[in-house]
Design a protein around this motif. Structure first.
Motif, PDB file in Angstrom:
ATOM      1  N   THR A   1      18.378   4.848   4.518  1.00 26.97           N
ATOM      2  CA  THR A   1      17.497   5.616   5.321  1.00 26.97           C
ATOM      3  C   THR A   1      16.006   4.930   5.185  1.00 26.97           C
ATOM      4  OG1 THR A   1      18.778   7.610   5.190  1.00 26.97           O
ATOM      5  CG2 THR A   1      16.392   7.554   5.918  1.00 26.97           C
TER       6      THR A   1
ATOM      7  N   GLN B   1      17.190   4.954   0.122  1.00 25.56           N
ATOM      8  CA  GLN B   1      16.037   5.164   1.075  1.00 25.56           C
ATOM      9  C   GLN B   1      15.099   3.938   0.469  1.00 25.56           C
ATOM     10  OE1 GLN B   1      14.878   9.046  -0.255  1.00 25.56           O
ATOM     11  NE2 GLN B   1      15.765  10.086   1.285  1.00 25.56           N
TER      12      GLN B   1
ATOM     13  N   SER C   1      17.820   3.984  10.574  1.00 20.44           N
ATOM     14  CA  SER C   1      18.809   3.917   9.430  1.00 20.44           C
ATOM     15  C   SER C   1      19.710   2.788   9.688  1.00 20.44           C
ATOM     16  CB  SER C   1      19.604   5.316   9.224  1.00 20.44           C
ATOM     17  OG  SER C   1      20.335   5.374  10.329  1.00 20.44           O
TER      18      SER C   1
END
Length: 315
Positions: A93, A3, A69
């Protein structure tokens, strides 16, 4: 899976999970490669204990509003003969950063409302969108400080739905339109604000009866004046607009007077004080609205005597 915030600047490295190879020496993992992409490159180095480590290097800034993403293919290769390899999917992400302002559907909203609209009546609904995500995209609608205080007392703005409603009594004769500056504020940190303007036109209804003003009136007139003699001037005012403000006036037909050019009361027949010495005249004015409104004004006209009769003896 990784992330990564879209706010992170290029140059930052992200450690990837290492592949395991039970072989030793040259037969263990000796190289990593990453599938071609425009945002990341791959950097590798060996630890002190000889393990090959792979890191993603951010080469180009991410933009969640463009792509939420990224999916890359990581390949680990050993140095044995024959050479063997393994692949793994790397899912990245992109986390949102509050970097986009709310944008209204229109820079200027235009609406109308009747001046007799009840309190709570919906005038219009405004809407803004924020391409950010989560709290950064949640919005609250408010009037800006630029909006006139008077207008803010007459209209309300729902902070969640964006509905503008009538809050106070409207009067077309006081103001025919209102301009309201509104804003949408997102819930990000720091918050970002978008602006728009609302123009509301007030529609007139026939709620004002004509007003009759009589000027230069003489409450008496000689009985020997000729027809066409001016008695008084009539001024009719109606505060409404359009047909609601257009007026007509009239007087009873069985009197020796008439209204000339809609604003002057004149005599229409010879007068005779010995027959009628005083007239109580009702002037009626009405507008052309629907339904029409009327008003009346009563004036007194005394007929003064002239010596137009000789003495007579009773028979």
């Amino acid at each position: 899976a990784l992330q990564i915030s879209e706010a992170i600047a290029p140059g930052v490295r992200f450690r990837l999970e290492s592949a395991e190879d039970p072989d030793v020496g040259i037969n263990t993992v000796t190289a990593y490669t990453i599938s071609s992409n425009e945002h990341f490159s791959l950097k590798t180095h060996k630890t002190e204990d000889g393990i090959m480590v792979a890191e993603l290097l951010l080469e180009k800034s991410l933009d969640r509003e463009v792509q939420t993403s990224h999916q890359l293919l990581l390949t680990a290769t050993d140095g044995g003969i024959p050479q063997r390899s393994a692949t793994a999917q790397v899912l990245i992400t992109v986390l949102d950063n509050n970097d986009n302002p709310p944008v209204f559907d229109h820079d200027i909203y235009r609406g109308t409302v009747s001046e007799n609209a009840r309190q709570g009546a919906i005038v219009m609904k405004v809407n803004a969108n924020d391409v950010d995500d989560g709290m950064n995209a949640e919005l609250t609608y408010t009037f800006s400080d630029v909006a006139l205080r008077r207008a803010r007392h007459l209209f309300s703005l729902d902070p969640d739905s964006g509905e503008i409603r009538v809050e106070g009594p409207l009067d077309f004769e006081e103001a025919t339109s209102y301009s309201l500056d509104i804003q949408a504020v997102d819930h990000g940190t720091p918050a970002i604000t978008g602006h728009a303007n609302v123009l509301i036109k007030v529609i007139d209804v026939n709620d004002n009866a004509p007003e009759i003003k009589v000027t230069s009136a003489s409450n008496s007139i000689s009985e020997n004046v000729p027809p066409g003699t001016v008695i008084t001037f009539i001024d009719i005012i109606d505060r409404d607009s359009g047909e609601n403000g257009q007026t007509r006036c009239g007087i009873p037909k069985n009197v020796p007077f008439r209204i000339q050019t809609a604003s002057i009361l004149v005599t229409s027949k010879p007068l005779d004080r010995e027959v009628i010495s005083e007239y109580i005249l009702v002037i009626t004015a009405w507008d052309l609205g629907s339904p029409s409104l009327t008003s009346n004004k009563t004036i007194r006209i005394a007929i003064t005597d002239v010596n137009d009769n000789a003495p007579r003896f009773a028979a």
